[in-house]
Design a protein around this motif. Structure first.
Motif, short mmCIF file in Angstrom:
data_model
loop_
_atom_site.label_atom_id
_atom_site.label_comp_id
_atom_site.label_asym_id
_atom_site.label_seq_id
_atom_site.Cartn_x
_atom_site.Cartn_y
_atom_site.Cartn_z
N ILE A 47 5.11 14.79 -13.35
CA ILE A 47 4.59 14.93 -11.59
C ILE A 47 4.71 15.98 -11.49
CG2 ILE A 47 5.04 13.92 -9.43
CD1 ILE A 47 6.02 11.77 -10.46
N ASN A 48 3.70 16.59 -10.90
CA ASN A 48 3.83 18.33 -11.20
C ASN A 48 3.53 18.58 -9.68
OD1 ASN A 48 2.96 21.51 -11.00
ND2 ASN A 48 2.33 20.87 -13.25
N LEU A 49 4.33 18.93 -9.00
CA LEU A 49 4.83 19.23 -7.28
C LEU A 49 4.83 21.06 -7.34
CD1 LEU A 49 7.58 17.70 -7.03
CD2 LEU A 49 5.28 16.69 -6.61
N LYS A 50 4.36 21.89 -8.86
CA LYS A 50 3.30 22.93 -7.62
C LYS A 50 2.60 23.30 -7.27
CE LYS A 50 2.47 27.81 -11.03
NZ LYS A 50 2.28 28.10 -11.76
N ASP A 51 1.41 22.77 -7.23
CA ASP A 51 1.07 23.24 -5.73
C ASP A 51 1.02 22.67 -4.03
OD1 ASP A 51 -0.48 24.15 -7.60
OD2 ASP A 51 -2.09 22.53 -8.68
N ALA A 77 -5.08 12.90 8.56
CA ALA A 77 -4.96 14.35 8.18
C ALA A 77 -3.93 14.87 8.30
CB ALA A 77 -6.11 15.14 8.22
N SER A 78 -2.64 14.57 9.03
CA SER A 78 -2.38 15.22 9.96
C SER A 78 -0.75 14.75 9.19
CB SER A 78 -2.20 14.92 11.90
OG SER A 78 -2.33 13.48 11.98
N GLN A 79 -0.79 13.49 9.46
CA GLN A 79 0.32 12.72 8.25
C GLN A 79 0.65 13.29 7.29
OE1 GLN A 79 -0.71 8.74 8.16
NE2 GLN A 79 0.46 8.59 10.08
N VAL A 80 -0.49 13.87 6.33
CA VAL A 80 -0.49 14.20 5.20
C VAL A 80 -0.30 15.73 5.53
CG1 VAL A 80 -1.81 15.10 3.30
CG2 VAL A 80 -2.60 13.44 4.11
N SER A 81 -0.27 16.23 6.75
CA SER A 81 -0.11 18.21 6.75
C SER A 81 1.31 17.86 6.95
CB SER A 81 -0.87 18.54 7.92
OG SER A 81 -0.12 19.92 8.25
N PHE A 220 -0.65 3.25 -12.84
CA PHE A 220 -0.39 4.48 -11.87
C PHE A 220 -0.84 5.68 -11.67
CE2 PHE A 220 3.16 7.35 -10.35
CZ PHE A 220 3.81 6.61 -9.42
N LYS A 221 -1.57 5.95 -12.98
CA LYS A 221 -2.02 7.32 -12.73
C LYS A 221 -3.70 7.52 -11.48
CE LYS A 221 -4.66 10.90 -15.01
NZ LYS A 221 -4.97 11.22 -16.59
N SER A 222 -4.22 5.98 -12.17
CA SER A 222 -5.29 5.79 -11.05
C SER A 222 -5.53 5.52 -10.01
CB SER A 222 -6.93 4.17 -11.69
OG SER A 222 -5.35 3.34 -12.28
N SER A 223 -4.49 4.54 -9.82
CA SER A 223 -4.05 4.25 -8.26
C SER A 223 -3.23 5.18 -7.17
CB SER A 223 -3.33 3.01 -8.58
OG SER A 223 -3.80 1.52 -9.21
N LEU A 224 -1.79 6.21 -8.11
CA LEU A 224 -1.00 7.25 -7.03
C LEU A 224 -1.89 8.37 -7.28
CD1 LEU A 224 1.53 5.96 -6.93
CD2 LEU A 224 0.42 5.33 -5.31
N GLY A 225 -2.88 8.81 -8.31
CA GLY A 225 -3.52 9.72 -8.55
C GLY A 225 -4.10 10.33 -7.17
N PRO A 226 -5.22 10.08 -7.37
CA PRO A 226 -5.64 10.55 -6.01
C PRO A 226 -5.67 10.70 -4.77
CG PRO A 226 -7.08 9.28 -7.24
CD PRO A 226 -6.57 8.74 -7.75
N TYR A 231 -1.87 15.55 -1.57
CA TYR A 231 -0.61 16.36 -1.16
C TYR A 231 -0.24 16.81 -2.02
CZ TYR A 231 -0.09 12.22 1.46
OH TYR A 231 0.56 11.25 2.40
N GLY A 232 -1.47 17.56 -3.13
CA GLY A 232 -1.00 18.74 -3.97
C GLY A 232 -0.03 18.51 -4.98
#
Length: 338
Positions: A47-51, A77-81, A220-226, A231-232
């Motif tokens: 799980i990469n959080l760099k971005d 979008a406001s919740q994501v922000s 896990f990747k296909s469901s939560l990846g997008p 969230y970057g």
């Protein structure tokens, strides 16, 4: 063939079993030691959080575009922000997190995309990776702002990861027992039969653990990846770890096939043993044609018991008992017919 042939017969499955055990050990050692570059490349998922910082600077309109591109619903979008702002403000977050069987490792990534592991967690049985618990955001309102699908998938991941851990432990124990019992297979086919039973169990549990890991992290990747990408957060699977676990399955299957073959072939009994020498000697005596053998008392030249009430004729002037003994000692069977 004897003991030498028996040892040569079980050499191949013995080596394949050891190779399968080594692969299982490599899966278990992944993400357990931060100073080992080899073990750091063994992980189920990264799980990469760099971005996050770059995504946190995006406007609400840009975030809405990302959500629409990936078809994400249930979150605004406001919740994501808000989530991005809180994650960006947390300076304790690492650039990436790698998930293993017993724990996780975190580290930094430089501008050239070169990664270095900083530390690894303490090994824990039935481990599963809870991102917000690891990131120290479990008690905040960030979790409540995530879509409902996230909590459902995490609950499934928690349950299945426990079964996966147990399957790997059983696969390791049974494969180790297969090696120990395989030493007795040198002596007889019964040893190979018992070893084959352990080989069946080792193959089943190794395959079950590998299938569970592959399906679990793929979902896990296909469901939560997008969702996490909005969230970057980038999610990727570790090819080295999955290569090791499926190599363990391949070696275990090969060992099972050859252990089964050793049950039917390659007897450990020597052809020059005492029992075989006696049998071959008796067989030669029975089948040897045209041999001369002394007759027993009271037998005719054809092996029948001689019944007579009259003594044999005696030469003139001879002793009756002496003539009778000489006749018995000089009688031979002329031919033995097959």
């Amino acid at each position: 063939m004897g003991k030498a042939g028996r040892i040569a017969c079980i050499f191949t499955p013995f080596v394949l079993t050891i190779a399968s055990l080594i692969c299982i050990i490599m899966v278990g050692l992944g993400c357990t030691k931060s100073s080992s570059s080899t073990l750091n490349d063994l992980y189920f998922m990264r799980i990469n959080l760099k971005d996050i910082s770059s995504q946190g600077s995006q406007t609400v309109t840009e975030i809405e575009t990302i959500l629409n591109d990936y078809g994400i619903s249930g979150v605004s979008a406001s919740q994501v922000s808000d989530v991005l702002g809180k994650l960006q403000a947390d300076s304790s977050l690492a650039d990436f997190y790698q998930i293993g069987l017993w724990g996780y490792c975190d580290g930094k990534e430089d501008s050239h995309n070169a990664t270095s592991v900083t530390e690894c967690s303490k090994p824990q049985s039935e481990f599963y990776f809870d991102p917000f618990a690891v990131w120290g955001l479990n008690s905040s309102t960030v979790r409540n702002e995530l879509p409902s699908e996230y909590n459902k998938i995490m609950n499934v991941y928690k349950t299945v990861s426990k079964w996966m851990f147990i399957a790997y432990i059983v696969a390791f124990a049974v494969t180790l027992a297969e090696i120990v019992v395989g030493c007795f297979a040198i002596c007889s086919r019964w040893g190979s039969c018992v070893t084959t039973l352990f080989a069946v169990l080792a193959f089943l549990f190794t395959t079950a653990a590998s299938v569970t890991a592959t399906v679990l992290f793929s979902i896990f990747k296909s469901s939560l990846g997008p969702t996490l990408k909005a969230y970057g957060i980038q999610v990727s699977m570790g090819t080295n770890m999955f290569a090791a676990t499926w190599l363990a399955v391949a070696f275990s299957l090969g060992a099972l096939i050859f252990w089964t073959f050793s049950v039917c072939c390659c007897s450990g009994r020597s052809p020059y043993g005492p029992r075989n020498e006696i049998k071959s000697r008796n067989l030669a005596n029975e089948k040897a044609p045209y041999t001369y053998e002394p007759l027993g008392a009271g037998q005719t030249p054809y092996g029948h018991q001689q019944h007579t009430s009259y003594p044999p004729p005696v030469a003139h002037g001879g002793d009756l008992s002496k003539s009778h003994n000489n006749q018995r000692s000089s009688a031979y069977e002329p031919f033995r017919h097959a």
